[in-house]
Every structure is written in C-alpha cells, then in structure tokens.
Scaffold this active site. Sequence first.
Site, PDB file in Angstrom:
ATOM      1  N   ASP A   3      13.691  19.508  72.032  1.00  0.00           N
ATOM      2  CA  ASP A   3      13.783  20.004  73.408  1.00  0.00           C
ATOM      3  C   ASP A   3      14.930  19.317  74.137  1.00  0.00           C
ATOM      4  O   ASP A   3      14.727  18.503  75.044  1.00  0.00           O
ATOM      5  CB  ASP A   3      12.433  19.813  74.118  1.00  0.00           C
ATOM      6  CG  ASP A   3      11.368  20.749  73.567  1.00  0.00           C
ATOM      7  OD1 ASP A   3      11.743  21.853  73.098  1.00  0.00           O
ATOM      8  OD2 ASP A   3      10.180  20.406  73.574  1.00  0.00           O
TER       9      ASP A   3
ATOM     10  N   LYS B 119       8.541  32.881  70.494  1.00  0.00           N
ATOM     11  CA  LYS B 119       7.326  33.613  70.911  1.00  0.00           C
ATOM     12  C   LYS B 119       7.638  35.075  71.264  1.00  0.00           C
ATOM     13  O   LYS B 119       7.468  35.497  72.403  1.00  0.00           O
ATOM     14  CB  LYS B 119       6.673  32.910  72.108  1.00  0.00           C
ATOM     15  CG  LYS B 119       6.317  31.452  71.852  1.00  0.00           C
ATOM     16  CD  LYS B 119       5.651  30.824  73.071  1.00  0.00           C
ATOM     17  CE  LYS B 119       5.281  29.380  72.873  1.00  0.00           C
ATOM     18  NZ  LYS B 119       6.437  28.458  72.855  1.00  0.00           N
TER      19      LYS B 119
ATOM     20  N   HIS C 177       7.513  38.861  72.087  1.00  0.00           N
ATOM     21  CA  HIS C 177       6.493  39.717  72.720  1.00  0.00           C
ATOM     22  C   HIS C 177       7.230  40.896  73.352  1.00  0.00           C
ATOM     23  O   HIS C 177       7.832  40.765  74.415  1.00  0.00           O
ATOM     24  CB  HIS C 177       5.739  38.911  73.791  1.00  0.00           C
ATOM     25  CG  HIS C 177       4.570  39.638  74.381  1.00  0.00           C
ATOM     26  ND1 HIS C 177       3.671  39.033  75.228  1.00  0.00           N
ATOM     27  CD2 HIS C 177       4.132  40.907  74.240  1.00  0.00           C
ATOM     28  CE1 HIS C 177       2.743  39.900  75.581  1.00  0.00           C
ATOM     29  NE2 HIS C 177       3.010  41.050  74.988  1.00  0.00           N
TER      30      HIS C 177
HETATM   31  O1  C5P Z   1       7.039  16.890  74.198  1.00  0.00           O
HETATM   32  P1  C5P Z   1       5.807  17.517  73.627  1.00  0.00           P
HETATM   33  O2  C5P Z   1       5.252  16.788  72.413  1.00  0.00           O
HETATM   34  O3  C5P Z   1       4.749  17.805  74.672  1.00  0.00           O
HETATM   35  O4  C5P Z   1       6.348  18.925  73.079  1.00  0.00           O
HETATM   36  C1  C5P Z   1       5.497  19.935  72.622  1.00  0.00           C
HETATM   37  C2  C5P Z   1       6.306  21.151  72.256  1.00  0.00           C
HETATM   38  O5  C5P Z   1       5.394  22.181  71.921  1.00  0.00           O
HETATM   39  C3  C5P Z   1       7.185  21.675  73.384  1.00  0.00           C
HETATM   40  O6  C5P Z   1       8.359  22.233  72.772  1.00  0.00           O
HETATM   41  C4  C5P Z   1       6.358  22.769  73.995  1.00  0.00           C
HETATM   42  O7  C5P Z   1       7.136  23.794  74.546  1.00  0.00           O
HETATM   43  C5  C5P Z   1       5.579  23.297  72.789  1.00  0.00           C
HETATM   44  N1  C5P Z   1       4.301  23.925  73.107  1.00  0.00           N
HETATM   45  C6  C5P Z   1       3.270  23.273  73.780  1.00  0.00           C
HETATM   46  N2  C5P Z   1       2.083  23.913  74.028  1.00  0.00           N
HETATM   47  C7  C5P Z   1       1.910  25.165  73.619  1.00  0.00           C
HETATM   48  C8  C5P Z   1       2.914  25.830  72.926  1.00  0.00           C
HETATM   49  C9  C5P Z   1       4.123  25.164  72.685  1.00  0.00           C
HETATM   50  O8  C5P Z   1       3.416  22.110  74.141  1.00  0.00           O
HETATM   51  N3  C5P Z   1       0.741  25.749  73.819  1.00  0.00           N
END
Ligand code: C5P
Length: 248
Positions: free
Chosen positions: A22, A73, A75
């Site tokens: 990210d 994702k 859609h």
């Molecule tokens: O930094 P962190 O560990 O929270 O990152 C989690 C990643 O997973 C991010 O890229 C976020 O957009 C993605 N994500 C999430 N929850 C979801 C789907 C995707 O945190 N339900």
Amino acid sequence: MEEKRPVASAGDAAGKIIVALDVDSAEEACELVRKLTPPLNYFKVGSRLFVACGPSIIEALKELSVRVFLDLKFHDIPNTVAEAAEVATRYSVDMFNVHLSGGREMVKAAVDRVTDTAKKLNLPRPIVLGVTVLSSMSEEMLQGGGVSRPLDEHVVELTRMGLSCGLDGVIASPREAVLLRERCGGDFLIVTPGVRPAWAARDDQQRILTPKQALLAGASYLVIGRPIIKHPSPRQAADLIVSEIDTI
Ligand code: C5P
C-alpha cells in the site's frame, strides 16, 4: 495445458504471507519487495498502487520473480468483468478477486474466461477469489442496502454461490474464517486481512486476530500491510511473523 497456480503448503510459513504494497510508487513497492524476498514472495497490488502505476507495476514485480495478488475487486456487468479477468490472466497475475455481490452470472463469467484464456495461451490459471462482505460493512449498513438476512448468513451464502461457480476461495475476516470452515468445508482458500501480531498497532482494523490465530481459525493466506511496510525494519517485522507462525 491449463495449469493451476501452486498454493502455500503446510510448513511453508513464509509462503502464507501476502504483503499489501500500500504505497504509491513503483520505486517504493520494488524497494519493499527487495527487502523482503526471500523468504516472502507474495505481494498484493491494490487500487492505490495500481492507479498510480498502471499495469507496469505487475511487470515490475514479475521481473523480481514474486507472486502478485491483484486486489481490484472487480464488480461490473458480466462481460466487462470477464474482459478484465482475461487481461489479468494475460498479465500472469497469480491471484485476483471479484465482488460476490456482482451475482452468479458475473462470477461465472470471470471464472470461465480465466479458464479459457489460460488454456488458449498456455498460461497458469490465476487463483480467483470472491469478496463476500467488506469488513467495513455492518449488519445495519447491509440491511440499508436491501439485504434482509443476517450478515453471517449472507457471507456463507455468497461463499457457497462463489464456490459453485468455480471460484478458488474467498477473502474473509479471520472471524468469518471459522464460520466458513464450519459451514462450507475445508476445500477452498480463505485469504484474510485484519491480521495483527501482538506487538503491532491495531490501526483502523477492528476484528483482528494474530497471524497464528488466523491460521488456526482456518485461513490459507494472511494479507498483512502496515505491521510490515510501516515497521522501521520491514525485514525484521516479517521475520518475527514468520517465526510466530512457523510453530503451528
Ligand atoms: O495495513 P493492513 O494490514 O491493515 O492492510 C490490509 C490490506 O488488506 C489493505 O490493503 C486493505 O485494503 C486490505 N483489505 C482489508 N480488509 C478487507 C479487504 C481488504 O484490510 N476486508
């Protein structure tokens, strides 16, 4: 000959971690990858990095010999999603996802196009996952959108629908992983974000489990971003997580 993508096996602790890149430049993304490989070798490209760099980021990561999860994702109408799925397959991404709320026809169109394209071009078939309900959605928000069944029930039904269309698995919170393993069985992938080692900040994630707990709950892969990429030493953070889950 169509070939299935390999999946992480028992004992392959590092292979179960997908690092969320990210960031918003190819330089930053590739620098992180260089710091983390080996042992890590799976990286997620989300909308931020993809919008910043375009598909060249997939090629740049492939040059570094790592696996790529394209987290866009999809859609849309079935034909548009099928076309996007074909392009993702041509770019040799290892994993990508579609929203299950796009409906059976859309999910089936994506899966069928991936299978056909991989066969036609003799490429490995990407893993295709379904997004059930975003973790930012509450039951009230879901009902406001016209879904009358309880959130958990909705997640289970969407998962069943996706698997019946040929999906390889779903994205789910660690809490949902337990329920999905109970209700839908063991023979599909569960990829879970919302994972935090005990030593890391919670950030904006609410229903978190540690990496070890998430795997014990039934997750196949863990998506981890900030605990690794924002750590003063991403490599040290990754090593700590790998040693924690190595003991399972
Ligand atoms: O930094 P962190 O560990 O929270 O990152 C989690 C990643 O997973 C991010 O890229 C976020 O957009 C993605 N994500 C999430 N929850 C979801 C789907 C995707 O945190 N339900």
